[in-house]
Design a protein around this motif. Structure first.
Motif, PDB file in Angstrom:
ATOM      1  N   ARG A 100      86.175  73.236 144.901  1.00  0.00           N
ATOM      2  CA  ARG A 100      86.633  72.577 143.687  1.00  0.00           C
ATOM      3  C   ARG A 100      87.367  73.576 142.793  1.00  0.00           C
ATOM      4  N   THR A 103      90.886  74.199 144.195  1.00  0.00           N
ATOM      5  CA  THR A 103      91.768  73.067 143.905  1.00  0.00           C
ATOM      6  C   THR A 103      92.262  73.136 142.464  1.00  0.00           C
ATOM      7  N   TYR A 104      91.335  73.440 141.550  1.00  0.00           N
ATOM      8  CA  TYR A 104      91.698  73.567 140.147  1.00  0.00           C
ATOM      9  C   TYR A 104      92.712  74.679 139.918  1.00  0.00           C
ATOM     10  N   ARG A 106      94.884  76.049 141.911  1.00  0.00           N
ATOM     11  CA  ARG A 106      96.203  75.648 142.411  1.00  0.00           C
ATOM     12  C   ARG A 106      96.860  74.672 141.450  1.00  0.00           C
ATOM     13  N   SER A 107      96.076  73.680 141.040  1.00  0.00           N
ATOM     14  CA  SER A 107      96.637  72.641 140.183  1.00  0.00           C
ATOM     15  C   SER A 107      97.096  73.226 138.849  1.00  0.00           C
ATOM     16  N   MET A 108      96.314  74.138 138.288  1.00  0.00           N
ATOM     17  CA  MET A 108      96.660  74.712 136.989  1.00  0.00           C
ATOM     18  C   MET A 108      97.865  75.644 137.088  1.00  0.00           C
TER      19      MET A 108
END
Lengths: 320, 320
Positions: A100, A103-104, A106-108
């Protein structure tokens, strides 16, 4: 923007610099422009600003545990400093799940955040996050000692509690604390042993962070006839006070008690209220955010910054 | 993006729609594309996406009190649903300051957020916020009844506790609760009075949300000879249990006790552990976020949605 500049008595370019926190301007000029903008209800379009500056004025706050009472005050301190600097704080709760977290991150990064504050509920060093942006760690330092980390001086806090007990004339000081595999327990216990010296009464008792353990350990420790019990947490100290009262020992007249955390739900509800160590977590968050702002501006701090904890004295050592 | 489309066996346009949550696609196709993107470590550039869609995929979470233990689980629920939908949650802590709130709202609208979730620590209706975007209120409803609000069924929760006590054969049920000017206190007390009927023992005692008040009120209420005490919070119930034990009354054999909140620090540490009402605040946050996502997609909910609380039974009514 032209109206703001006119009201502040500066050029449009200066007004823009002041509102975007760029350029070399005096604090007085920046303040004047901001007051003018406030007066006119002017808000620069953040998306336009992001496009022209290449920045999003957004920071990601990565926490392993947003329900934890340790990360909450840190979050609050971070958000306080960033919002004052017109930056938005994006909340990323990883639930202690490495996937998790990944994923965060990368997204940020894809969103173009300007940097990261990483926090959690334990004080053990944690692996650094792998992002091409400024990062500051709060509470749990990065395991890479050249990363920027802000932590609490736990040893100093525990030492302050013992120094206080010694100054009150206590001569037999016992220590009850949490799990032996928690750094916060061992760091405090080692400081207690060192600060108490000959006044140490028995070995530190390791157990769990609970009132129940405080009550149980009290019965064990009483065989050593302590005149003070220093505890690794307020929950433990509250349990200690309850069991001492039930067994007919007066706090602090017979036995003084100290806690750790200054968690009001425990420290103030304890009978009597607890002398305890306040780790000042909101300040920790503020300091982490300030370091991050500096890093974003190009002045990167390296290494671990240790902030002092503060002793709060109450009835459990001073009496009514 | 072409690689993702190839791996998922769809066109580039379909892959783009799946990753941007647009268009009419089956869930199965969306899932396949997302798995392919995950496998390839592909993250769409959020800023590019924002420009092409006119959306920022960001929601502002406005809270009056981020240290409050009520807003924390709500925040967590909100963030959980939004992050699963690839939306970022921006934290706005207004510290209960209307000016600070106004500054935040302007700043967030300027940033182009897609919507707002508004929450706080009280359950009283609050004035609606003035923004040209979808808003959902959680815990404290908007005072405008056509706004979308999600609240807890406090009356239902209190009724469940009383029904449980009656089913155990209790015939003299007293009620101790918080301040009379708190809606959460009055809503629960009214439900208790109504559900207890003839079994009500004395008038509800209003005071403060503290263990100390629970202990004090116990001495008053004992004159009415209750065989059960229902409390408006876990803190009060814990104080009640402590004082009953100190006065030699067995819980639950002599007097059963119920709390409200299922706040583990109080409910589990109480001696005995508390039967209590769980308001399921994390679910409340999830539901609010889901309604907001629907509103952003054009399906706006109007009015107040009341979610059920849940009774949790433990030793304070059932015994060991």
């Amino acid at each position: 923007m032209a109206d703001v500049a006119a009201l502040a008595g500066v050029s449009a370019g200066t007004a823009s610099k002041a509102l975007n926190n760029t350029g070399q301007l005096s604090q007085e000029t920046r303040d004047r422009v901001r007051r003018a903008a406030e007066q006119l209800g002017f808000t620069p379009d953040a998306r336009g600003r992001a496009l022209s500056s290449g920045r999003t004025y957004t920071v990601a706050l990565v926490t392993t545990d947003s329900t934890g009472r340790f990360s909450i005050p840190i979050m609050r301190g971070v958000e306080d400093v960033l919002s004052a600097g017109q930056l938005a704080t994006v909340l990323c709760d990883t639930r202690d799940d490495p996937l998790r977290e990944l994923t965060y991150l990368r997204s940020m990064v894809a969103r173009g955040v300007d940097g990261f504050v990483v926090t959690g509920r334990r004080t053990e060093p944690r692996p650094p996050i792998d992002v091409p942006l400024p990062v500051v760690y709060a509470l749990a330092p990065s395991s890479n000692p050249t990363d920027a980390s802000v932590i609490v001086d736990d040893a100093g806090g525990a030492t302050a509690a013992i120094t206080h007990l010694l100054s009150l004339g206590r001569q037999r000081i016992a220590h009850i604390t949490g799990p032996v595999n928690h750094r916060s327990a061992t760091a405090r216990a080692e400081a207690v042993v060192s600060a108490a010296g000959d006044a140490l009464c028995g070995e530190p008792l390791y157990g769990e962070w609970s009132e129940r353990w405080g009550r149980q350990a009290t019965e064990v420790i009483l065989r050593q006839r302590p005149d003070a019990i220093s505890c690794g947490s307020d929950q433990i100290a509250r349990g200690v006070c309850d069991r001492l009262r039930e067994l007919g020992h007066a706090v602090p007249d017979d036995i003084a008690v100290t806690g750790y955390d200054n968690w009001s739900v425990m420290a103030m509800a304890s009978r009597p209220p607890l002398t305890t160590v306040d780790p000042r977590l909101e300040d920790l968050g503020r300091r982490a955010a300030s370091l991050l702002l500096q890093a974003i501006a190009g002045k990167r701090h390296r290494g671990v910054l240790e902030l002092p904890a503060r002793l709060i004295t109450r009835e459990s050592t001073l009496g009514a």
